[in-house]
Design an enzyme around this catalytic site. Sequence first.
Site, PDB file in Angstrom:
ATOM      1  N   ASN A  48     -10.151   4.422   7.117  1.00 61.99           N
ATOM      2  CA  ASN A  48      -8.948   3.744   6.612  1.00 61.99           C
ATOM      3  C   ASN A  48      -7.715   4.139   7.427  1.00 61.99           C
ATOM      4  O   ASN A  48      -6.585   3.894   7.011  1.00 61.99           O
ATOM      5  CB  ASN A  48      -8.710   4.093   5.149  1.00 61.99           C
ATOM      6  CG  ASN A  48      -9.889   3.725   4.265  1.00 61.99           C
ATOM      7  OD1 ASN A  48     -10.453   2.653   4.390  1.00 61.99           O
ATOM      8  ND2 ASN A  48     -10.272   4.631   3.387  1.00 61.99           N
ATOM      9  N   HIS A 134      -9.642  -0.345  -8.451  1.00 57.33           N
ATOM     10  CA  HIS A 134     -10.189   0.926  -7.968  1.00 57.33           C
ATOM     11  C   HIS A 134     -10.580   1.861  -9.130  1.00 57.33           C
ATOM     12  O   HIS A 134      -9.947   1.849 -10.188  1.00 57.33           O
ATOM     13  CB  HIS A 134      -9.108   1.597  -7.119  1.00 57.33           C
ATOM     14  CG  HIS A 134      -9.582   2.769  -6.322  1.00 57.33           C
ATOM     15  ND1 HIS A 134      -9.344   4.063  -6.711  1.00 57.33           N
ATOM     16  CD2 HIS A 134     -10.274   2.839  -5.161  1.00 57.33           C
ATOM     17  CE1 HIS A 134      -9.852   4.889  -5.803  1.00 57.33           C
ATOM     18  NE2 HIS A 134     -10.415   4.172  -4.851  1.00 57.33           N
ATOM     19  N   GLU A 178      -4.591  -4.295  -7.436  1.00 57.45           N
ATOM     20  CA  GLU A 178      -4.364  -3.903  -6.043  1.00 57.45           C
ATOM     21  C   GLU A 178      -3.774  -5.093  -5.292  1.00 57.45           C
ATOM     22  O   GLU A 178      -4.098  -6.232  -5.624  1.00 57.45           O
ATOM     23  CB  GLU A 178      -5.697  -3.504  -5.383  1.00 57.45           C
ATOM     24  CG  GLU A 178      -6.328  -2.301  -6.043  1.00 57.45           C
ATOM     25  CD  GLU A 178      -7.736  -2.000  -5.532  1.00 57.45           C
ATOM     26  OE1 GLU A 178      -8.023  -2.214  -4.350  1.00 57.45           O
ATOM     27  OE2 GLU A 178      -8.550  -1.529  -6.341  1.00 57.45           O
ATOM     28  N   SER A 182      -9.763  -2.956  -1.968  1.00 57.89           N
ATOM     29  CA  SER A 182     -10.313  -1.958  -1.052  1.00 57.89           C
ATOM     30  C   SER A 182     -11.692  -2.325  -0.517  1.00 57.89           C
ATOM     31  O   SER A 182     -12.038  -1.931   0.580  1.00 57.89           O
ATOM     32  CB  SER A 182     -10.379  -0.596  -1.742  1.00 57.89           C
ATOM     33  OG  SER A 182     -11.238  -0.644  -2.857  1.00 57.89           O
ATOM     34  N   ASP A 207      -1.171  -1.288  -6.819  1.00 57.32           N
ATOM     35  CA  ASP A 207      -1.758  -0.296  -5.910  1.00 57.32           C
ATOM     36  C   ASP A 207      -1.781  -0.920  -4.510  1.00 57.32           C
ATOM     37  O   ASP A 207      -2.529  -1.867  -4.266  1.00 57.32           O
ATOM     38  CB  ASP A 207      -3.166   0.036  -6.421  1.00 57.32           C
ATOM     39  CG  ASP A 207      -3.912   1.031  -5.554  1.00 57.32           C
ATOM     40  OD1 ASP A 207      -3.584   1.147  -4.357  1.00 57.32           O
ATOM     41  OD2 ASP A 207      -4.841   1.677  -6.068  1.00 57.32           O
ATOM     42  N   HIS A 210      -4.087  -0.245   0.504  1.00 55.43           N
ATOM     43  CA  HIS A 210      -4.572  -0.867   1.745  1.00 55.43           C
ATOM     44  C   HIS A 210      -3.574  -1.872   2.316  1.00 55.43           C
ATOM     45  O   HIS A 210      -3.944  -2.714   3.136  1.00 55.43           O
ATOM     46  CB  HIS A 210      -5.929  -1.530   1.496  1.00 55.43           C
ATOM     47  CG  HIS A 210      -6.960  -0.534   1.073  1.00 55.43           C
ATOM     48  ND1 HIS A 210      -7.667   0.229   1.967  1.00 55.43           N
ATOM     49  CD2 HIS A 210      -7.337  -0.124  -0.161  1.00 55.43           C
ATOM     50  CE1 HIS A 210      -8.469   1.048   1.309  1.00 55.43           C
ATOM     51  NE2 HIS A 210      -8.292   0.861   0.012  1.00 55.43           N
ATOM     52  N   LYS A 241      -4.188   6.811   4.272  1.00 58.36           N
ATOM     53  CA  LYS A 241      -4.758   5.650   4.948  1.00 58.36           C
ATOM     54  C   LYS A 241      -3.862   5.309   6.144  1.00 58.36           C
ATOM     55  O   LYS A 241      -3.842   6.066   7.091  1.00 58.36           O
ATOM     56  CB  LYS A 241      -4.965   4.544   3.924  1.00 58.36           C
ATOM     57  CG  LYS A 241      -6.146   4.964   3.025  1.00 58.36           C
ATOM     58  CD  LYS A 241      -6.367   4.186   1.780  1.00 58.36           C
ATOM     59  CE  LYS A 241      -7.577   4.790   1.044  1.00 58.36           C
ATOM     60  NZ  LYS A 241      -7.599   4.514  -0.384  1.00 58.36           N
TER      61      LYS A 241
HETATM   62  C1  LIG Z   1      -8.050   5.313  -1.619  1.00 62.13           C
HETATM   63  C2  LIG Z   1      -7.575   4.610  -2.820  1.00 62.13           C
HETATM   64  C3  LIG Z   1      -6.977   5.295  -3.889  1.00 62.13           C
HETATM   65  C4  LIG Z   1      -6.955   6.792  -3.984  1.00 62.13           C
HETATM   66  O1  LIG Z   1      -6.143   7.355  -3.022  1.00 62.13           O
HETATM   67  P1  LIG Z   1      -6.497   8.804  -2.426  1.00 62.13           P
HETATM   68  O2  LIG Z   1      -5.251   9.251  -1.804  1.00 62.13           O
HETATM   69  O3  LIG Z   1      -7.623   8.608  -1.484  1.00 62.13           O
HETATM   70  O4  LIG Z   1      -6.911   9.645  -3.610  1.00 62.13           O
HETATM   71  C5  LIG Z   1      -6.455   4.548  -4.926  1.00 62.13           C
HETATM   72  N1  LIG Z   1      -6.534   3.212  -4.932  1.00 62.13           N
HETATM   73  C6  LIG Z   1      -7.137   2.527  -3.938  1.00 62.13           C
HETATM   74  C7  LIG Z   1      -7.206   1.042  -3.996  1.00 62.13           C
HETATM   75  C8  LIG Z   1      -7.681   3.201  -2.857  1.00 62.13           C
HETATM   76  O5  LIG Z   1      -8.303   2.538  -1.903  1.00 62.13           O
END
Ligand SMILES: *Cc1c(COP(=O)(O)O)cnc(C)c1O
Length: 389
Positions: A48, A134, A178, A182, A207, A210, A241
């Site tokens: 990522n 997620h 999101e 993801s 969220d 990405h 990421k």
């Molecule tokens: C990776 C991710 C998270 C968690 O983030 P981390 O910093 O890896 O704990 C939360 N939501 C989504 C959509 C993710 O892809």
Amino acid sequence: MAGFNEQLGRDLDEIRGAGLWRELREIASAQSTRIKLGGREFINFSSNDYLGLAAHPALTQAAQEALDRFGTGSGASRLICGSLQPHHELEAALAKWQSTEAALVFSTGFAAVQGVLTSLLGQGDVIILDKKAHASMIDAAKLSGATLRIFHHNNLGNLEKLLQWAAGQGGRVLVATESVFSMDGDRAPLAGIVELKERYGAWLMLDEAHAFGLYGPLGQGLAAADGLAGRIEIRMGTLGKAVGAAGGFICGSRQLVDLLVNRARSFIFSTAPSPAVSAAARAGVELIQGAEGESLRGQLWQRVEELMRGIESLGWKTPVEPSAILPLIIGAEEKALAAMEQLRETGLFIPAIRHPTVSRNEARLRVTLSSSHTGADVRALLDALGQAR
Ligand SMILES: *Cc1c(COP(=O)(O)O)cnc(C)c1O
């Protein structure tokens, strides 16, 4: 009664029997488009690290300077004596980047989501999640004690029905989804979701794990690109990421951040992130907004375009909108594993994603691209996929 390890062994047999066995692989190199594994080099299509910042000299230098000044450990939770200058500087940089009053950094994105949902909602309230949200949102919603409802993926009609019902329950209502998903790389219908949550008096947590760094002016994310950021109560992102470090953050109003500092147990009862990591994240956030960030985004979208065109000509279904995540849906778990192994033999590292990360029989190869990939990397992937078909 069987012994401890015997009982666990049976659980493990069940996992293996279902084709869902997972194990760790030790990578003996920095995170990049080339990784070393078992003495062999692979082209990596699984990270990522979308902008290639995880091992970027500007970030490592920022981390090194912070190491020299602040050492490795933060010593305590933020509220005790662990709230160090690099944490505050990072939060100021995040708030400025996202044009919000405030931002708060957590050790992980997972912890950030948990902190928000459990601080803002409880018994008598309702949390409405997209079906593909997620795992961090699902777990946090359960932990909050609020009533959990799931709407069909990206389905505004179904979301409206749940909002209508929730509005009659008498408590707070929060929708969480999101912006870029993801595992599928598809996008939420943000304008529609924002309109609905406003019509029914609900809150929205978005969220952007990405999307931050990749979309919109200065890489501010998809909500900002769509001109909706100011209408969303809570936006969440990760620092691990596109930003190239580790950690998670929330951005929003001063009141939101003050409430989290006072209530979020995953913030209060957890040691502050290492100052070096926060310093690296801040350098990443600055870089993303500058000319280099703009040019890295340009390179990334060019690779995405090349891969989408190539995949399409091989007969795979391609996403409607470009994202750095390209799922190649295979179906059965074993078939996805076999495809992964076949690609690995040709020197390509692409993970098979299986249940419970995605639904059963939706196993897939999840290809992710980085601005550091070259056109030749994409051609190598397309050649291997063509042979595998
Ligand atoms: C990776 C991710 C998270 C968690 O983030 P981390 O910093 O890896 O704990 C939360 N939501 C989504 C959509 C993710 O892809």
